[in-house]
Structures are given as structure tokens and as C-alpha cells.
Design a protein around this motif. Structure first.
Motif, PDB file in Angstrom:
ATOM      1  N   TRP A 255      -3.809  -8.091   4.003  1.00  0.00           N
ATOM      2  CA  TRP A 255      -3.359  -6.885   3.431  1.00  0.00           C
ATOM      3  C   TRP A 255      -2.414  -7.685   1.660  1.00  0.00           C
ATOM      4  O   TRP A 255      -1.870  -7.681   1.292  1.00  0.00           O
TER       5      TRP A 255
ATOM      6  N   GLY B 158      -0.275  -3.245   3.943  1.00  0.00           N
ATOM      7  CA  GLY B 158      -0.888  -2.741   4.260  1.00  0.00           C
ATOM      8  C   GLY B 158      -0.875  -0.802   4.082  1.00  0.00           C
ATOM      9  O   GLY B 158      -1.780  -0.466   3.745  1.00  0.00           O
ATOM     10  N   GLN B 159       0.350  -0.586   3.602  1.00  0.00           N
ATOM     11  CA  GLN B 159       0.307   0.345   2.770  1.00  0.00           C
ATOM     12  C   GLN B 159       1.729   1.266   2.134  1.00  0.00           C
ATOM     13  O   GLN B 159       2.444   0.009   1.841  1.00  0.00           O
TER      14      GLN B 159
END
Length: 398
Positions: free
Chosen positions: A282, A344-345
Motif C-alpha cells: 500500500w 490499505g484503507q
């Protein structure tokens, strides 16, 4: 005619840059002033000299965040600055008073739970406090404060992140070993809660009493080799050892020294963290490289959590196109806010306790072994709310 056109165009080319630069020259740069207040407690050296905190712990993360904020801010007439202050428990209050007198509206604190709460109460409505170190669940529960945001994950989040992975591995029977310090007891409580929440069974608990004395000596490893197997022998059948050693007294000695050959997790072995220098997914590799170039060392949790706090301020300023402190505070606490964290988020705010939602990295000394929440754990709002205290459970009342 042709010559006149060329002359005219040449004249335009000569004057256009000056005209284009004029608005930029007239644009007023607005500064967002923050501070990082680190309260250093007197304590024994860590068991391993490799765990000795760097002198710029937290501050290096702040410097990277200011660079990142300024990269965007310079195009919007915004400038960001963070004053770095090191204090002791005796001087922390006076240092905060100075910052408040100077009109600093955002203060990132690197302090233990007790000091963090005192500083938040002292700041009142004059400043928004970003807790970048203290993990205690009470700070997000009964002792929560409206003027405090938590970028450090809570004990409950860390325990839940590890518990989800252990359940995925079907290591459901835990041997819990806790230290005798208050912070160890609080962390053990979080593991008990996680076991109940996810269906694990704590088959036995033991307390490792800290009797004082030096933890480093020429014969230290010899003593541990004799003591730890004896301390852990005759435990009920278990799949995994879970260590709750927030004070750093005994857990690093557990791997390879337990009576039964079992994996060690928690405060040693497989450890839940907010950040790990081996993470590469990421976009984290580029992020790690930038930090290491700046600080000439690896990033610690406190660096990441401080970076995250200041990036929240920068992101709010960019999204609102404002440097007005009340407006930035309102936006950061709203459901419209989100910030990237190389995990990642998007990371968002829990409105019930002002904890920043974030994945938990499960790490060994060299690698990130997994990231929680695990895929099988779902939630009606956000999978990240399977980590830590959810809305129906909270004791926080602003």
C-alpha cells in the motif's frame, strides 16, 4: 504585418509571466501552528539495547508530517509548523501553559495515560489534544474527553487484532501471563475481553511479579534459561502463550524459554502494532524510505502516530481550504473526514470516543505476518469497528 504580429506576440510573452506571478506574490500565506509535547518518564533501560528509544522519538514523525503537509499547502497558501518540546512529568503542565498562551490550538502528546488525561483537562477548549502514545482503554471510555483525539490504538484494538488472527489459526486455548504493573493489568483485561468477544478460552493465568533489580547482567540469559521454564511448567494444555507486559519486564524472555514448546504472542513473539518498519504494501515502502532518509533510522509506532496526528491537521486544512482552528476541529470530528495512512484503507474517526479507526499490524521482529481485521470478521458499519470498543459497548460520555 507579419513583423508587427511577431513583435506583438513577443511583447505578450515578455509581460505574461509578470502578470501571472502577480496574484501569487499578493497571496497571503497562512500558518497552522501545532506542537508535539513529549513527556519522558524515568524508567529502567529496556531488556534489549536494540529497544532503546531514539532521542528524536515522535519528533522525527512530526518532521515528516510537516514536509508532507507543506507539499500540498504551498499551492494553497498554507504553511505548517510544529514546535517540538521535551518535558518531564514535573514540567509538562508549564510547557503546555506556554503553548496555550502562544495560541497553539493543536497539541500532539507523547505521554502515559495519567499525564495525557491531565494535559487534556488543562487544555480544555483552548486546544485539541492528539494522543499519540497512551493506549489505555479508560482514556477512550470512562475518562474520555471531547477535546482529545486518539491516533494511538487502544489496548482493546491491539488485543482484538491479535485475537482475530489467533482464532483464524484455530489457536483457541490461551495461556495468559501478565505483569504486575497497572498497565500490564489493563492490557491483560483487554486480552480477557478479546477472548470472550471472539470465542477463545483462557485455560490458565499467571502473574509475573516484578521484584525490581537489574534486567541486564553478564549472567542474565543464564538466569532466564533456568527461571522461565520453571515459571511456565505444568500449565494446562494450551495452544499459545499470550503475554501482557506493557512495562517491558519479562515478555522478551519468553520465546524459546517456555516449558511447553508453544508460540508466544502479545508483548513478544507475534506482536500487534500500529506500524512496523518491514511493511511494504500500500505504498508503505516509499513512505518508509522517506522517513529513513529524514531520520536515518527506522520508524517506531510513536513516530507513525505523531505523523498521523499532524497529517490529520494537514488533510483537514486541505479539504476545508482553511487554516481556521475551530473549522479544522469541526471537520476532523465529522463523518466527512478521512486520512490516508499507508495501511490499505482510509482511516476515519469514531464519533463515540474520538478513536481513529485503523488496521492493526501483527509483526515479528522482521516481517509483518498479518494485518487485522481478518477477512472473516464483518461489521455493519466498518470492519475496522471489529477492533476495539464499538458504539454499543462504549462507556464514553462527552
Amino acid at each position: 504585418m507579419k513583423g508587427r504580429i511577431i513583435i506583438l506576440l513577443a511583447g505578450l510573452s515578455a509581460t505574461a509571466p509578470a502578470n501571472a506571478q502577480q496574484p501569487a506574490a499578493q497571496k497571503t500565506v497562512q500558518t497552522v501552528q501545532a506542537a508535539v509535547l513529549r513527556v519522558d518518564m524515568p524508567e529502567l533501560p529496556p531488556i534489549s539495547r536494540l529497544d532503546t528509544p531514539p532521542g528524536d522519538l515522535g519528533f522525527a514523525g512530526a518532521r515528516l508530517a510537516i514536509e508532507d503537509n507543506d507539499t500540498t499547502g504551498r499551492f494553497m497558501g498554507q504553511d505548517f509548523d510544529a514546535t517540538e518540546i521535551t518535558a518531564t512529568p514535573e514540567t509538562a503542565s508549564a510547557e503546555l501553559d506556554k503553548l496555550l498562551a502562544e495560541g497553539v490550538s493543536f497539541v500532539v502528546t507523547l505521554a502515559n495515560e495519567e499525564q495525557t488525561l491531565k494535559l487534556a483537562d488543562q487544555a480544555g477548549d483552548k486546544a485539541l489534544i492528539f494522543n499519540a502514545r497512551a493506549r489505555g482503554d479508560r482514556l477512550r471510555g470512562a475518562d474520555c474527553r471531547f477535546n482529545m483525539i486518539h491516533t494511538a490504538p487502544s489496548h482493546a484494538m491491539l488485543a482484538d487484532g491479535l485475537a482475530q488472527f489467533l482464532m483464524w489459526k484455530k489457536w483457541t486455548n490461551w495461556f495468559l501471563i501478565a505483569g504486575s504493573h497497572p498497565e500490564d493489568i489493563a492490557l491483560a483485561d483487554a486480552y480477557r475481553r478479546a477472548a470472550t468477544k471472539f470465542g477463545a478460552k483462557i485455560v490458565e493465568e499467571r502473574t509475573y511479579e516484578d521484584t525490581g533489580g537489574g534486567r541486564r547482567s553478564d549472567s542474565g540469559h543464564v538466569q532466564v534459561q533456568q527461571q522461565m521454564p520453571v515459571f511456565t511448567q505444568r500449565a494446562k494444555e494450551h495452544d499459545v502463550v499470550v503475554a501482557a507486559d506493557e512495562a517491558g519486564i519479562f515478555a522478551p524472555w519468553l520465546p524459546y524459554q517456555t516449558w511447553d514448546p508453544r508460540p508466544v504472542t502479545g508483548s513478544a513473539g507475534l506482536v500487534p502494532h500500529s506500524w512496523h518498519p518491514a511493511l511494504e504494501a500500500w505504498g508503505a515502502t516509499q513512505f518508509q524510505n522517506r522517513f529513513e532518509k529524514l531520520a536515518t533510522r527506522r520508524m517506531w509506532d510513536e513516530d507513525y502516530q505523531t505523523w498521523l496526528a499532524l497529517r490529520m491537521i494537514g488533510e483537514a486544512a486541505t479539504r476545508t481550504q482553511s487554516t481556521d482552528a475551530p473549522m479544522l476541529k469541526e471537520f476532523m470530528l465529522s463523518d466527512k473526514f478521512e486520512v490516508a495512512g499507508f495501511k490499505g484503507q482510509k482511516l476515519t474517526m469514531r464519533d463515540w470516543d474520538h478513536q481513529l479507526r485503523q488496521p492493526i499490524l501483527l509483526t515479528t521482529g522482521d516481517v509483518t505476518a498479518s494485518v487485522s481485521p481478518q477477512d472473516q470478521y464483518l461489521h455493519q458499519t466498518s470492519a475496522l469497528d471489529t477492533l476495539g470498543i464499538d458504539r454499543p459497548e462504549t462507556q464514553c460520555k462527552f
